[in-house]
Design a protein around this motif. Structure first.
Motif, mmCIF file in Angstrom:
data_model
loop_
_atom_site.group_PDB
_atom_site.id
_atom_site.type_symbol
_atom_site.label_atom_id
_atom_site.label_comp_id
_atom_site.label_asym_id
_atom_site.label_seq_id
_atom_site.Cartn_x
_atom_site.Cartn_y
_atom_site.Cartn_z
ATOM 1 N N LEU A 39 32.681 -12.432 -13.671
ATOM 2 C CA LEU A 39 31.783 -13.475 -13.193
ATOM 3 C C LEU A 39 32.414 -14.086 -11.952
ATOM 4 O O LEU A 39 33.566 -14.512 -11.993
ATOM 5 C CB LEU A 39 31.575 -14.541 -14.262
ATOM 6 C CG LEU A 39 30.807 -14.075 -15.501
ATOM 7 C CD1 LEU A 39 31.736 -13.424 -16.491
ATOM 8 C CD2 LEU A 39 30.108 -15.230 -16.134
ATOM 9 N N LEU A 40 31.689 -14.089 -10.864
ATOM 10 C CA LEU A 40 32.170 -14.677 -9.620
ATOM 11 C C LEU A 40 31.254 -15.826 -9.247
ATOM 12 O O LEU A 40 30.037 -15.650 -9.125
ATOM 13 C CB LEU A 40 32.190 -13.628 -8.498
ATOM 14 C CG LEU A 40 32.533 -14.134 -7.098
ATOM 15 C CD1 LEU A 40 33.911 -14.791 -7.063
ATOM 16 C CD2 LEU A 40 32.448 -12.998 -6.086
ATOM 17 N N VAL A 41 31.838 -17.002 -9.079
ATOM 18 C CA VAL A 41 31.094 -18.186 -8.663
ATOM 19 C C VAL A 41 31.510 -18.495 -7.230
ATOM 20 O O VAL A 41 32.687 -18.675 -6.941
ATOM 21 C CB VAL A 41 31.394 -19.391 -9.579
ATOM 22 C CG1 VAL A 41 30.665 -20.629 -9.085
ATOM 23 C CG2 VAL A 41 31.015 -19.072 -11.020
ATOM 24 N N ARG A 42 30.534 -18.532 -6.339
ATOM 25 C CA ARG A 42 30.824 -18.698 -4.913
ATOM 26 C C ARG A 42 30.030 -19.890 -4.360
ATOM 27 O O ARG A 42 28.808 -19.864 -4.326
ATOM 28 C CB ARG A 42 30.434 -17.426 -4.175
ATOM 29 C CG ARG A 42 30.808 -17.405 -2.712
ATOM 30 C CD ARG A 42 30.201 -16.211 -1.998
ATOM 31 N NE ARG A 42 30.592 -14.917 -2.496
ATOM 32 C CZ ARG A 42 31.608 -14.191 -2.010
ATOM 33 N NH1 ARG A 42 32.334 -14.661 -1.032
ATOM 34 N NH2 ARG A 42 31.868 -13.004 -2.516
ATOM 35 N N LEU A 43 30.764 -20.926 -3.911
ATOM 36 C CA LEU A 43 30.123 -22.085 -3.279
ATOM 37 C C LEU A 43 30.448 -22.177 -1.792
ATOM 38 O O LEU A 43 30.139 -23.178 -1.157
ATOM 39 C CB LEU A 43 30.545 -23.389 -3.976
ATOM 40 C CG LEU A 43 30.006 -23.586 -5.386
ATOM 41 C CD1 LEU A 43 30.471 -24.923 -5.957
ATOM 42 C CD2 LEU A 43 28.496 -23.500 -5.413
ATOM 43 N N HIS A 44 31.088 -21.150 -1.245
ATOM 44 C CA HIS A 44 31.291 -21.078 0.202
ATOM 45 C C HIS A 44 31.380 -19.613 0.604
ATOM 46 O O HIS A 44 31.395 -18.721 -0.246
ATOM 47 C CB HIS A 44 32.506 -21.890 0.670
ATOM 48 C CG HIS A 44 33.796 -21.549 0.010
ATOM 49 N ND1 HIS A 44 34.492 -20.388 0.261
ATOM 50 C CD2 HIS A 44 34.521 -22.230 -0.892
ATOM 51 C CE1 HIS A 44 35.597 -20.375 -0.450
ATOM 52 N NE2 HIS A 44 35.631 -21.469 -1.172
ATOM 53 N N ASP A 45 31.422 -19.347 1.900
ATOM 54 C CA ASP A 45 31.280 -17.974 2.380
ATOM 55 C C ASP A 45 32.595 -17.237 2.638
ATOM 56 O O ASP A 45 32.607 -16.199 3.280
ATOM 57 C CB ASP A 45 30.409 -17.947 3.644
ATOM 58 C CG ASP A 45 31.032 -18.716 4.799
ATOM 59 O OD1 ASP A 45 32.115 -19.315 4.611
ATOM 60 O OD2 ASP A 45 30.414 -18.736 5.874
ATOM 61 N N LEU A 80 30.048 -6.724 -12.085
ATOM 62 C CA LEU A 80 30.339 -7.939 -11.340
ATOM 63 C C LEU A 80 29.049 -8.746 -11.237
ATOM 64 O O LEU A 80 28.068 -8.290 -10.661
ATOM 65 C CB LEU A 80 30.866 -7.598 -9.943
ATOM 66 C CG LEU A 80 31.111 -8.759 -8.986
ATOM 67 C CD1 LEU A 80 32.221 -9.666 -9.503
ATOM 68 C CD2 LEU A 80 31.453 -8.232 -7.606
ATOM 69 N N HIS A 81 29.056 -9.927 -11.835
ATOM 70 C CA HIS A 81 27.916 -10.846 -11.774
ATOM 71 C C HIS A 81 28.322 -11.961 -10.818
ATOM 72 O O HIS A 81 29.365 -12.569 -10.992
ATOM 73 C CB HIS A 81 27.623 -11.465 -13.140
ATOM 74 C CG HIS A 81 27.466 -10.485 -14.248
ATOM 75 N ND1 HIS A 81 26.285 -9.833 -14.511
ATOM 76 C CD2 HIS A 81 28.352 -10.045 -15.182
ATOM 77 C CE1 HIS A 81 26.447 -9.041 -15.562
ATOM 78 N NE2 HIS A 81 27.682 -9.151 -15.974
#
Length: 182
Positions: A39-45, A80-81
């Motif tokens: 699980l990948l949490v992305r709040l920036h690039d 990969l979610h």
């Protein structure tokens, strides 16, 4: 939210310490739970393990050093979610942090395999990470995966990700607490 098949390769395995053998949690053989969920949490690039938000759909293989002390069935296949919410400017406004945190917790709870192998990578401000921990403390066993290991990049130059000896799953967080929330 995006999903893609991913290969996992064990990096830097120590033959004298075979941590990838069979193991059982609550009678369930973790190595039989395939595929592994990342699980990948992305709040920036910014990039995570060489993955940037503009490279969707490309095949990827992640090299992982397992220092969890638990055999997690590596190497193997994984899915990969990714949950992504990129800001309109450099960072999200502070006032958005509570709602982002709540959405991330709900997504993890929905996406993770309740009893399987779950690895999590996060590109979030530390305040959001702390907020996730606070919210998880009040969840019930059915609302959070039993096992959830962080997947971190130890340094900018590291050629592999690391699973530290830290389980963020419900079973570990609530060990010893039998009645009520923490």
């Amino acid at each position: 939210m995006r999903d893609r098949a991913t290969g996992l390769r064990l990096a830097g395995a120590d033959p004298a310490n075979p941590i990838d053998a069979e193991v059982s949690f609550d009678g369930t053989n973790v190595t039989d739970a395939a595929p592994i969920n990342i699980l990948l949490v992305r709040l920036h690039d910014k990039e995570w393990a060489g993955l940037s938000p503009d490279k969707d759909g490309e095949p990827v293989t992640l090299n992982v050093a397992n220092w969890s002390g638990q055999p997690l069935g590596l190497p193997g296949s994984a899915v990969l979610h990714e949950w992504r919410c990129l800001p309109k400017s450099a960072i999200h406004p502070w006032t958005d942090y509570p709602s982002l945190t709540s959405e991330i917790v709900r997504w993890i709870a929905r996406t993770a395999d309740p009893d399987g192998v779950n690895l999590i990578g996060m590109l979030v401000p530390q305040e959001v990470g702390l907020g996730i921990g606070i919210q998880v403390a009040d969840l019930t066993k059915s609302q959070w995966p039993a096992h959830l290991w962080p997947l971190i990049q130890p340094s900018a130059r590291a050629e592999h990700l690391t699973i530290p000896g830290l389980d963020l799953g419900w079973d570990s967080l609530h060990r010893g607490y039998r009645v009520g929330s923490r």
